[in-house]
Design an enzyme around this catalytic site. Structure first.
Site, PDB file in Angstrom:
ATOM      1  N   HIS A   5      -4.119   1.236   7.542  1.00 20.17           N
ATOM      2  CA  HIS A   5      -2.776   1.832   7.571  1.00 20.17           C
ATOM      3  C   HIS A   5      -2.696   3.018   6.603  1.00 20.17           C
ATOM      4  O   HIS A   5      -2.210   4.097   6.967  1.00 20.17           O
ATOM      5  CB  HIS A   5      -1.758   0.744   7.195  1.00 20.17           C
ATOM      6  CG  HIS A   5      -0.337   1.213   7.116  1.00 20.17           C
ATOM      7  ND1 HIS A   5       0.649   0.733   7.949  1.00 20.17           N
ATOM      8  CD2 HIS A   5       0.269   2.115   6.284  1.00 20.17           C
ATOM      9  CE1 HIS A   5       1.803   1.337   7.640  1.00 20.17           C
ATOM     10  NE2 HIS A   5       1.592   2.162   6.626  1.00 20.17           N
ATOM     11  N   GLU A   6      -3.187   2.823   5.376  1.00 17.96           N
ATOM     12  CA  GLU A   6      -3.053   3.878   4.360  1.00 17.96           C
ATOM     13  C   GLU A   6      -3.977   5.054   4.654  1.00 17.96           C
ATOM     14  O   GLU A   6      -3.596   6.212   4.450  1.00 17.96           O
ATOM     15  CB  GLU A   6      -3.309   3.323   2.959  1.00 17.96           C
ATOM     16  CG  GLU A   6      -2.371   2.185   2.531  1.00 17.96           C
ATOM     17  CD  GLU A   6      -0.897   2.468   2.754  1.00 17.96           C
ATOM     18  OE1 GLU A   6      -0.478   3.639   2.703  1.00 17.96           O
ATOM     19  OE2 GLU A   6      -0.156   1.493   3.012  1.00 17.96           O
ATOM     20  N   GLN A  48       3.092   9.954   1.009  1.00 20.44           N
ATOM     21  CA  GLN A  48       4.399   9.288   1.038  1.00 20.44           C
ATOM     22  C   GLN A  48       5.250   9.598  -0.193  1.00 20.44           C
ATOM     23  O   GLN A  48       6.450   9.296  -0.196  1.00 20.44           O
ATOM     24  CB  GLN A  48       4.218   7.769   1.156  1.00 20.44           C
ATOM     25  CG  GLN A  48       3.672   7.335   2.514  1.00 20.44           C
ATOM     26  CD  GLN A  48       3.562   5.830   2.575  1.00 20.44           C
ATOM     27  OE1 GLN A  48       2.560   5.276   2.145  1.00 20.44           O
ATOM     28  NE2 GLN A  48       4.593   5.183   3.076  1.00 20.44           N
ATOM     29  N   HIS A  58      -2.521   7.369   7.102  1.00 14.73           N
ATOM     30  CA  HIS A  58      -1.523   8.289   6.530  1.00 14.73           C
ATOM     31  C   HIS A  58      -2.164   9.599   6.090  1.00 14.73           C
ATOM     32  O   HIS A  58      -1.533  10.660   6.154  1.00 14.73           O
ATOM     33  CB  HIS A  58      -0.866   7.658   5.292  1.00 14.73           C
ATOM     34  CG  HIS A  58       0.349   6.821   5.576  1.00 14.73           C
ATOM     35  ND1 HIS A  58       1.455   7.309   6.218  1.00 14.73           N
ATOM     36  CD2 HIS A  58       0.636   5.519   5.273  1.00 14.73           C
ATOM     37  CE1 HIS A  58       2.377   6.344   6.300  1.00 14.73           C
ATOM     38  NE2 HIS A  58       1.896   5.248   5.741  1.00 14.73           N
ATOM     39  N   CYS A  86       6.081  -0.152   6.891  1.00 17.61           N
ATOM     40  CA  CYS A  86       5.686   1.010   6.090  1.00 17.61           C
ATOM     41  C   CYS A  86       6.862   1.371   5.197  1.00 17.61           C
ATOM     42  O   CYS A  86       8.007   1.385   5.663  1.00 17.61           O
ATOM     43  CB  CYS A  86       5.364   2.171   7.034  1.00 17.61           C
ATOM     44  SG  CYS A  86       4.889   3.684   6.187  1.00 17.61           S
ATOM     45  N   LEU A  87       6.591   1.682   3.933  1.00 15.85           N
ATOM     46  CA  LEU A  87       7.688   2.022   3.017  1.00 15.85           C
ATOM     47  C   LEU A  87       8.432   3.285   3.473  1.00 15.85           C
ATOM     48  O   LEU A  87       9.579   3.478   3.095  1.00 15.85           O
ATOM     49  CB  LEU A  87       7.163   2.188   1.591  1.00 15.85           C
ATOM     50  CG  LEU A  87       6.666   0.901   0.912  1.00 15.85           C
ATOM     51  CD1 LEU A  87       6.122   1.204  -0.475  1.00 15.85           C
ATOM     52  CD2 LEU A  87       7.755  -0.160   0.851  1.00 15.85           C
ATOM     53  N   GLY A 126       0.825  -1.192   0.000  1.00 11.80           N
ATOM     54  CA  GLY A 126       0.000   0.000   0.000  1.00 11.80           C
ATOM     55  C   GLY A 126       0.861   1.244   0.000  1.00 11.80           C
ATOM     56  O   GLY A 126       2.023   1.218   0.417  1.00 11.80           O
TER      57      GLY A 126
HETATM   58 NI    NI Z   1       2.805   3.398   5.527  1.00  8.81          NI
END
Ligand code: NI
Length: 166
Positions: free
Chosen positions: A130-131, A51, A134, A88-89, A46
């Site tokens: 999660h997304e 991000q 953000h 998380c990226l 995701g």
């Molecule tokens: Ni993340």
């Protein structure tokens, strides 16, 4: 399509609230295309637009069941709970146990502004939560119960990739 640079955890933009999308144009479609490419290249499940430095309420998700694009997503129902490892990226090599709902229903627009509802369970529910966090400046480390060492993570990652059939 083009790869975009993923901002890392120290960047204060990750703490900002993203703005709703009002215009469904080529610029949005390019953003969505670039986000999917960037997510795949970095082996994420995701990605939120913040991000890649764009404060718009735009998310891409693919947990192995196909690409899902969410514009202006909202969680309208959630049920139960699940605990599992999450990363998380924007926080490479950091993982932890996070409690999330077992099932959520998300109302979102697609890239053309059509509203739909999508139900996610398990990993998909986790990725949606999660997304969408953000978009409100929330990162998984805010909710983590326990961070994992690489030794603790390895067997969990192995199970995850086995489930995905890789
Ligand atoms: Ni993340």
């Amino acid at each position: 399509m083009a790869l975009r640079t993923i901002v890392t955890g120290k960047d204060p933009i990750l703490r900002k609230t993203s703005r709703p999308v009002e215009v469904f144009d080529q610029k949005l479609w390019t953003l969505l295309d670039d986000m999917a490419e960037t997510m795949y290249k970095n082996e994420g499940v995701g990605l939120a637009a913040v991000q890649v430095g764009i404060l718009k309420r735009v998310v891409t998700v693919n947990v192995g069941e196909g690409l899902i694009e969410l514009v202006n997503p909202e969680i309208i129902e959630s049920q139960g709970s699940q605990e599992d490892s999450e990363g998380c990226l924007s926080f490479p090599d950091e993982y932890g146990i996070v409690e999330r709902p077992a099932k959520v229903v998300v109302r979102a627009m697609d890239r053309n502004g059509n509203v739909r509802e999508i139900t996610g369970t398990g990993l998909l529910a986790r990725a949606f939560c999660h997304e969408i966090d953000h978009l409100d400046g929330i990162v998984f480390k805010d909710k983590v119960k326990e961070m994992l060492t690489p030794e603790e993570l390895r067997p969990r990652r192995k199970r995850f990739f086995e489930r995905r059939g890789e």
